[in-house]
Design a protein around this motif. Structure first.
Motif, PDB file in Angstrom:
ATOM      1  N   LEU A 107      -9.936 -27.992 -36.303  1.00 39.90           N
ATOM      2  CA  LEU A 107      -9.986 -26.951 -35.281  1.00 39.90           C
ATOM      3  C   LEU A 107     -11.347 -26.312 -35.171  1.00 39.90           C
ATOM      4  CD1 LEU A 107      -6.546 -25.216 -35.818  1.00 39.90           C
ATOM      5  CD2 LEU A 107      -7.262 -26.614 -33.884  1.00 39.90           C
ATOM      6  N   ASP A 110      -1.209 -42.164 -27.044  1.00 40.51           N
ATOM      7  CA  ASP A 110      -0.552 -41.732 -28.270  1.00 40.51           C
ATOM      8  C   ASP A 110       0.114 -42.892 -28.990  1.00 40.51           C
ATOM      9  OD1 ASP A 110      -1.091 -39.034 -28.672  1.00 40.51           O
ATOM     10  OD2 ASP A 110       0.390 -38.425 -27.168  1.00 40.51           O
ATOM     11  N   ASN A 134      -2.553 -36.801 -28.261  1.00 41.63           N
ATOM     12  CA  ASN A 134      -1.994 -35.484 -28.562  1.00 41.63           C
ATOM     13  C   ASN A 134      -2.955 -34.667 -29.425  1.00 41.63           C
ATOM     14  OD1 ASN A 134       0.370 -33.584 -28.602  1.00 41.63           O
ATOM     15  ND2 ASN A 134       0.234 -33.996 -30.801  1.00 41.63           N
ATOM     16  N   PHE A 135      -3.555 -35.317 -30.399  1.00 40.13           N
ATOM     17  CA  PHE A 135      -4.515 -34.630 -31.264  1.00 40.13           C
ATOM     18  C   PHE A 135      -5.727 -34.168 -30.462  1.00 40.13           C
ATOM     19  CE2 PHE A 135      -8.001 -34.358 -34.255  1.00 40.13           C
ATOM     20  CZ  PHE A 135      -7.430 -33.689 -35.333  1.00 40.13           C
ATOM     21  N   TRP A 136      -6.219 -35.034 -29.590  1.00 36.99           N
ATOM     22  CA  TRP A 136      -7.383 -34.722 -28.737  1.00 36.99           C
ATOM     23  C   TRP A 136      -7.076 -33.497 -27.871  1.00 36.99           C
ATOM     24  CZ3 TRP A 136      -8.735 -34.496 -23.555  1.00 36.99           C
ATOM     25  CH2 TRP A 136     -10.080 -34.721 -23.218  1.00 36.99           C
ATOM     26  N   LEU A 137      -5.893 -33.492 -27.249  1.00 34.79           N
ATOM     27  CA  LEU A 137      -5.522 -32.405 -26.357  1.00 34.79           C
ATOM     28  C   LEU A 137      -5.355 -31.080 -27.105  1.00 34.79           C
ATOM     29  CD1 LEU A 137      -2.919 -34.214 -24.065  1.00 34.79           C
ATOM     30  CD2 LEU A 137      -5.184 -33.392 -23.384  1.00 34.79           C
ATOM     31  N   ASN A 138      -4.817 -31.121 -28.298  1.00 37.80           N
ATOM     32  CA  ASN A 138      -4.476 -29.907 -29.039  1.00 37.80           C
ATOM     33  C   ASN A 138      -5.601 -29.365 -29.899  1.00 37.80           C
ATOM     34  OD1 ASN A 138      -1.836 -29.758 -28.051  1.00 37.80           O
ATOM     35  ND2 ASN A 138      -1.073 -31.157 -29.627  1.00 37.80           N
ATOM     36  N   ASN A 139      -6.709 -30.083 -29.992  1.00 40.30           N
ATOM     37  CA  ASN A 139      -7.764 -29.669 -30.909  1.00 40.30           C
ATOM     38  C   ASN A 139      -9.146 -29.648 -30.268  1.00 40.30           C
ATOM     39  OD1 ASN A 139      -6.427 -29.428 -33.733  1.00 40.30           O
ATOM     40  ND2 ASN A 139      -5.570 -31.286 -32.848  1.00 40.30           N
TER      41      ASN A 139
END
Length: 601
Positions: free
Chosen positions: A9, A155, A162-167
């Motif tokens: 993050l 994904d 998902n990781f790219w979008l959320n972080n």
């Protein structure tokens, strides 16, 4: 875990918002010998894990990066000069870390962008463009296609999308530069699903029991070292006694203990300036902050005092100097003729030159007798600026000119930025948050060069100094549910400094204290604090500043020593200003005075 664990993050501190960062320009050095010397701060931090030391601004960047071990890793080289691969023909001082390569950018000196991270994802895949995973693919029509790079972000098999979008997405990682594929990790010899991006490489560890570490980022600093620099001298391990000695950084002073005081009024029945000075010294406090109103000293153009009539200030300065007490002069209140509305806030822009003239004359007259100048006071409050909140850019324009004038007249004078008042009120007719105002000041690239010390005014209300909202709030009643009401507001000031890269500066707390019983509306919190509690809180605050915060706080001026004497003479010893004092209205010491006197310094 050191080879694998990554806190994702916070990597935005390194690579985020790259497009908005200053980029190297034509002024960049074109030869290695043209790279300028590094600038302050001059630091070193040795790490046994890699047998290297983070140095100077690279060390400061590491120290202020949250979760730096996971975001940057340990240093794996000493600083050296290297040609930029993003701007061939330009040279920068760099230091390699396990997960990043940091560059000094002299064109950004004085700003938060002095240290920048490289686009290592792009660099690490050079020469692999014709390998299958890096070849462009067609749009599958399912919303996963990035037309700018002709690659998908999915994904499956690994949950990279998902990781790219959320972080952090585009700002943190950049666009995909490959498809997902399996690759051997050189660190452990195992095969993992990976995907490359402009700024990083993601790696999937589905068997990792901690979900936080199932997707990891690459050790790109290590990889580039191994590809381009194996065996070179800057990467050879060193022992702690081989760490280069950094240049000696100029010191402002040792830790400063100070009182705010009224030294004006000599000859009035209530005033005894020599007594104030003696009481301060007897308490082991050798600095006094005296507020000076510009409006009282300089007349309008054409008047006899336009060249400045110094009046009682001359005797204040001389008495303090002869007594061995050092002075911090806080300058406020422009003359009505120098303001846009005839009130006594900051000068209008067309009178900045008059303010510079005044500050230069003061520094010249009191050279060697006044040790420090604070440019304005609580400039984030409307009532300190004629009823309107000044914006930070306006204040910075005023500060820069005043700083230049002072330094031209007295190069040894310490320049302190005006301390905003601790508040979370944001109304143009009342105040703006002190942290917002400070961040805006710090973002101005001129700030670093214009001040030696950062002024701060934390809250306190009736909250003990170790308390803080929301994790450890004060007992109340009232004034507990905002960080503005706490002495530890200073930690928010420090975070703003870290975020701006101002690790070479120290803070002077030019006002702090605790009110006791009083009759002033708005200061009812003082009725919650006994004289003994006031004493305990003051001593603890000094201890925190000197010890807990000693790496970044260089001085503290208690509010205050002798205001109660004036208020008793005026018939209201219960005024809030009197209640903050360490003396009673009859000059007798309060418990807080004796505690300060006994406190180790």
């Amino acid at each position: 875990m050191r080879k694998r664990a990554f806190a994702i993050l916070m990597i935005l501190a390194l690579f985020g918002s790259y497009a908005a960062m200053p980029q190297a320009g034509s002024a960049a050095p074109r030869r290695p010998e043209d790279v300028p010397d590094t600038i302050a701060p001059f630091l070193s931090q040795y790490f046994n894990e890699t047998q290297h030391a983070a140095m100077n601004s690279f060390a400061a960047f590491w120290q202020r990066t949250p979760n730096a071990l996971f975001v940057l890793g340990y240093p794996i080289s000493q600083p050296f000069i290297e040609e930029s691969f993003t701007n061939p023909g330009e040279y920068y001082r760099v230091q390699y870390f396990e997960r990043a390569v940091l560059e000094e950018h002299p064109e950004n000196a004085g700003s938060q962008y002095y240290i920048l991270g490289r686009l290592m994802g792009n660099q690490i895949i050079r020469g692999r463009e014709n390998e299958g995973p890096f070849l462009p693919v067609g749009d599958p029509g399912d919303g996963t296609f990035d037309g700018a790079t002709s690659h998908t972000l999915r994904d499956g098999p690994a949950p990279f999308r998902n990781f790219w979008l959320n972080n952090g997405g585009l700002e943190v990682f950049g666009r995909p530069k490959s498809e997902q594929f399996q690759e051997v990790n050189q660190a452990d010899g195992k095969t993992y699903w990976v995907q490359y991006f402009e700024r990083q490489r993601m790696e999937w560890h589905p068997d990792e029991p901690n979900p936080q570490y199932q997707i990891l980022l690459g050790l790109l600093g290590n990889e580039y070292r191994d590809a381009k620099h194996r065996g070179e001298g800057a990467f050879q391990a060193i022992s702690p006694d081989q760490v280069p000695n950094p240049p000696v950084q100029p010191e402002t002073q040792g830790f400063v203990y100070g009182f705010n005081a009224i030294l004006y009024g000599q000859g009035q029945p209530w005033q005894d300036r020599q007594r104030v000075l003696a009481l301060s010294k007897n308490a082991g406090v050798y600095w006094i902050r005296q507020q000076v109103r510009w409006m009282d000293l300089q007349g309008a153009p054409g008047s006899p005092c336009y060249q400045v009539c110094w009046g009682e200030l001359d005797s204040i300065v001389n008495d303090a100097s002869n007594t061995g007490v050092k002075l911090l002069i806080s300058v406020v209140a422009a003359p009505s003729w120098a303001t846009p509305d005839g009130r006594n806030g900051m000068p209008s822009r067309d009178h900045f030159g008059d303010f510079n003239f005044f500050m230069g004359k003061m520094a010249e007259r009191y050279r060697g007798k006044v040790q420090a100048y604070e440019i304005w006071n609580e400039e984030n409050l409307a009532h300190e600026n004629g009823g309107r909140v000044a914006n930070a850019s306006f204040y910075m324009d005023m500060l820069v000119g005043a700083s230049q004038a002072i330094r031209a007249a007295d190069s040894n004078a310490i320049i302190v930025s005006g301390a905003p008042s601790s508040t979370e009120t944001n109304r143009s007719d009342i105040a703006v948050s002190d942290i917002t105002f400070l961040r805006q000041m710090f973002a101005d690239p001129r700030f670093r060069a214009s001040v030696d010390v950062i002024g701060a005014h934390p809250g306190g209300q009736s909250n003990p100094p170790d308390t803080m909202w929301p994790d450890n709030p004060g007992p109340g009643p009232g004034w507990t549910t905002s960080r503005e009401f706490y002495f530890r507001r200073l930690e928010d000031v420090h975070q703003a400094m870290l975020d701006a890269g101002l690790t070479d500066k120290k803070v002077w707390v030019t006002e702090f204290g605790w009110a006791t019983r009083n009759n002033t509306p708005g200061y009812g919190f003082g009725n919650n604090t006994s004289l003994q509690e006031q004493s305990d809180y003051i001593v603890r605050a000094f201890q925190m500043g000197r010890n807990d915060y000693g790496s970044w706080i260089g001085g503290m001026f208690l509010w205050q020593i002798n205001f109660a004497v004036l208020w008793k003479y005026q018939g209201n010893e219960l005024h809030e200003q009197a209640s903050f004092g360490v003396l009673n209205g009859d000059w007798s010491p309060r418990p807080s005075y004796y505690a300060i006197q006994a406190m180790p310094k």
